[in-house]
Design a protein around this motif. Structure first.
Motif, short mmCIF file in Angstrom:
data_model
loop_
_atom_site.label_atom_id
_atom_site.label_comp_id
_atom_site.label_asym_id
_atom_site.label_seq_id
_atom_site.Cartn_x
_atom_site.Cartn_y
_atom_site.Cartn_z
N ILE A 1 17.19 -2.68 27.39
CA ILE A 1 18.21 -3.66 27.01
C ILE A 1 19.32 -3.02 26.18
O ILE A 1 20.46 -3.47 26.23
CB ILE A 1 17.59 -4.86 26.25
N GLN A 2 19.00 -1.98 25.42
CA GLN A 2 20.02 -1.32 24.62
C GLN A 2 21.08 -0.67 25.51
O GLN A 2 22.26 -0.65 25.19
CB GLN A 2 19.40 -0.27 23.70
N HIS A 3 20.64 -0.15 26.67
CA HIS A 3 21.60 0.45 27.59
C HIS A 3 22.37 -0.63 28.34
O HIS A 3 23.60 -0.53 28.50
CB HIS A 3 20.89 1.37 28.59
N LEU A 4 21.68 -1.67 28.76
CA LEU A 4 22.34 -2.75 29.50
C LEU A 4 23.43 -3.39 28.66
O LEU A 4 24.45 -3.84 29.19
CB LEU A 4 21.31 -3.81 29.93
N ALA A 5 23.25 -3.44 27.35
CA ALA A 5 24.25 -4.05 26.46
C ALA A 5 25.57 -3.30 26.53
O ALA A 5 26.62 -3.87 26.23
CB ALA A 5 23.74 -4.05 25.03
N GLY A 6 25.55 -2.04 26.94
CA GLY A 6 26.76 -1.24 26.99
C GLY A 6 27.44 -1.18 28.32
O GLY A 6 28.56 -0.67 28.41
N MET A 7 26.78 -1.69 29.40
CA MET A 7 27.39 -1.54 30.72
C MET A 7 27.22 -2.74 31.64
O MET A 7 27.68 -2.74 32.78
CB MET A 7 26.82 -0.30 31.42
N SER A 8 26.60 -3.80 31.15
CA SER A 8 26.29 -4.94 32.03
C SER A 8 27.53 -5.70 32.50
O SER A 8 27.45 -6.47 33.45
CB SER A 8 25.34 -5.91 31.31
N GLU A 9 28.69 -5.47 31.83
CA GLU A 9 29.91 -6.15 32.24
C GLU A 9 30.66 -5.38 33.33
O GLU A 9 31.76 -5.78 33.74
CB GLU A 9 30.83 -6.35 31.03
N SER A 10 30.09 -4.28 33.82
CA SER A 10 30.70 -3.52 34.92
C SER A 10 30.83 -4.41 36.14
O SER A 10 29.98 -5.26 36.41
CB SER A 10 29.85 -2.29 35.25
N LYS A 11 31.93 -4.21 36.89
CA LYS A 11 32.19 -5.08 38.04
C LYS A 11 31.15 -4.89 39.13
O LYS A 11 30.65 -5.85 39.70
CB LYS A 11 33.60 -4.80 38.58
N VAL A 12 30.84 -3.64 39.48
CA VAL A 12 29.81 -3.33 40.48
C VAL A 12 28.87 -2.29 39.88
O VAL A 12 29.32 -1.26 39.38
CB VAL A 12 30.43 -2.79 41.79
N ILE A 13 27.56 -2.58 39.94
CA ILE A 13 26.55 -1.67 39.39
C ILE A 13 25.67 -1.16 40.52
O ILE A 13 25.11 -1.94 41.30
CB ILE A 13 25.69 -2.38 38.33
N VAL A 14 25.56 0.15 40.61
CA VAL A 14 24.71 0.81 41.60
C VAL A 14 23.62 1.56 40.85
O VAL A 14 23.91 2.32 39.92
CB VAL A 14 25.51 1.78 42.48
N ALA A 15 22.37 1.35 41.23
CA ALA A 15 21.25 2.00 40.55
C ALA A 15 20.47 2.87 41.52
O ALA A 15 20.18 2.44 42.65
CB ALA A 15 20.33 0.95 39.93
N ILE A 16 20.14 4.08 41.07
CA ILE A 16 19.29 4.99 41.85
C ILE A 16 18.09 5.34 40.97
O ILE A 16 18.24 5.94 39.91
CB ILE A 16 20.05 6.27 42.24
N ASN A 17 16.91 4.94 41.42
CA ASN A 17 15.69 5.17 40.63
C ASN A 17 14.49 5.14 41.57
O ASN A 17 14.44 4.29 42.48
CB ASN A 17 15.56 4.10 39.56
N LYS A 18 13.54 6.01 41.35
CA LYS A 18 12.38 6.04 42.24
C LYS A 18 11.36 4.96 41.91
O LYS A 18 10.46 4.69 42.70
CB LYS A 18 11.72 7.42 42.20
N ASP A 19 11.51 4.33 40.72
CA ASP A 19 10.61 3.26 40.31
C ASP A 19 11.21 1.92 40.72
O ASP A 19 12.17 1.45 40.12
CB ASP A 19 10.39 3.31 38.80
N GLU A 20 10.64 1.30 41.71
CA GLU A 20 11.20 0.04 42.22
C GLU A 20 11.06 -1.11 41.23
O GLU A 20 11.71 -2.15 41.36
CB GLU A 20 10.55 -0.34 43.53
N GLU A 21 10.23 -0.93 40.18
CA GLU A 21 10.05 -1.95 39.15
C GLU A 21 10.98 -1.74 37.95
O GLU A 21 10.91 -2.50 36.98
CB GLU A 21 8.60 -1.96 38.67
N ALA A 22 11.83 -0.75 38.00
CA ALA A 22 12.71 -0.44 36.87
C ALA A 22 13.62 -1.64 36.58
O ALA A 22 14.21 -2.22 37.50
CB ALA A 22 13.54 0.80 37.16
#
Length: 309
Positions: A263-284
């Motif tokens: 949540i600390q990271h999301l607080a700094g970027m959640s207002e981005s217009k389009v968010i793309v995530a690359i992660n091997k953990d599908e539960e991230a």
């Protein structure tokens, strides 16, 4: 009603966040005065005078303001701010330094990090790392406010014709001095104002692996950021940190690579217009806010993406 905006600048030029703060000031209403406090800061003052909606620019040009030390700047703002209904600045590093001092010296409450103006005395701000939104109403005669730049569209930096007045007030608290600064130099866009940001997290494993993000960013014309976990692990310097205790960004495109999504990271970027995530953990948790998600090994996916751009 009149509003005083304390500009962010490097003496020679205005920082873009000031245009967002002026937009917030316009929503409060009244005449807007912009204060440029620095040393040999005529360039920044001239830029501020061209901004839309500015009625007047005050230029406080003195050695004691050259590095915008919080104690000196606060004393100046308190002296000038008594004639205004509201005092605003960006919720950046400088603003977080001097504005609490201003509020304390004026004996009023500071309203921090606003993202919306409901009325001249009512403001909206995030709390609990952005997981809740608070509406705050104040009865203070002088409103001391820091503005989250990403919450407001900037005014135009051209077309204005405000008068520039010299301010002769010199305040030297004598309790601090500038020693040195170490600035990170990069040909990439500034992280806070970039339209595209590529960020890496603990999943990058080490600092050397950030090279693949640098290559992708160079092709996209993007800035490179990082999660706190990556910074704490020593992968990258802390000026790249995005999050509650780092920089707040709201680019058109945010690519999160190997970032779990605390949540600390999301607080700094959640207002981005389009968010793309690359992660091997599908539960991230990052996938809960992502517009597009790729469950894959980043060490395979990022080079493929970079070669396709």
């Amino acid at each position: 009603m009149s509003v005083l905006v304390i500009a962010e600048h490097d003496n020679s030029s205005l920082k873009s966040a000031t245009l967002n703060v002026i937009a917030a000031a316009q929503q409060i209403g009244g005449d807007i005065t912009v204060l440029i406090a620095g040393k040999d800061c005529s360039g920044a003052a001239e830029e501020a005078a061209k901004a839309q909606g500015v009625s007047k620019v005050l230029k406080a040009d003195a050695d004691v303001y050259g590095h915008q030390l919080g104690e000196n700047l606060a004393a100046l703002v308190v002296e000038l701010g008594k004639d205004y209904a509201a005092i605003l600045t960006s919720a950046g590093t400088t603003g977080k330094d001097f504005m609490p001092r201003v509020a304390a010296l004026l004996d009023v409450a500071q309203i921090s990090d606003i993202i919306r103006v409901e009325a001249a005395d009512t403001f909206v701000r995030p709390i609990y790392a952005g997981n809740a939104i608070a509406t705050v109403k104040t009865s203070d005669a002088i409103k001391v406010i820091t503005v989250r730049p990403t919450g407001f569209d900037p005014v135009s930096g051209e077309g204005g014709s405000a008068a520039i007045e010299d301010c002769s007030v010199v305040k030297d608290a004598g309790v601090s001095s500038f020693v040195r600064e170490e600035l990170a130099k990069s040909d990439r866009p500034d992280l806070s104002g970039a339209q595209i940001v590529v960020s890496g997290g603990r999943g990058m494993q080490n600092g050397e692996n950030f090279e693949m993000l640098y290559k992708l960013a160079d092709k996209l014309g993007a800035a490179v950021g990082a999660s706190r976990a990556a910074v704490d692990a020593g992968f990258v310097p802390n000026d790249m940190q995005v999050g509650q205790t780092g920089k707040i960004v709201a680019p058109q495109l945010y690519i999160a690579v190997g970032i779990s999504g605390a949540i600390q990271h999301l607080a700094g970027m959640s207002e981005s217009k389009v968010i793309v995530a690359i992660n091997k953990d599908e539960e991230a948790p990052i996938f809960q806010v992502a517009d597009y998600g790729l469950v894959a090994d980043l060490f395979e996916a990022v080079p493929q993406l970079e070669s396709a751009v």
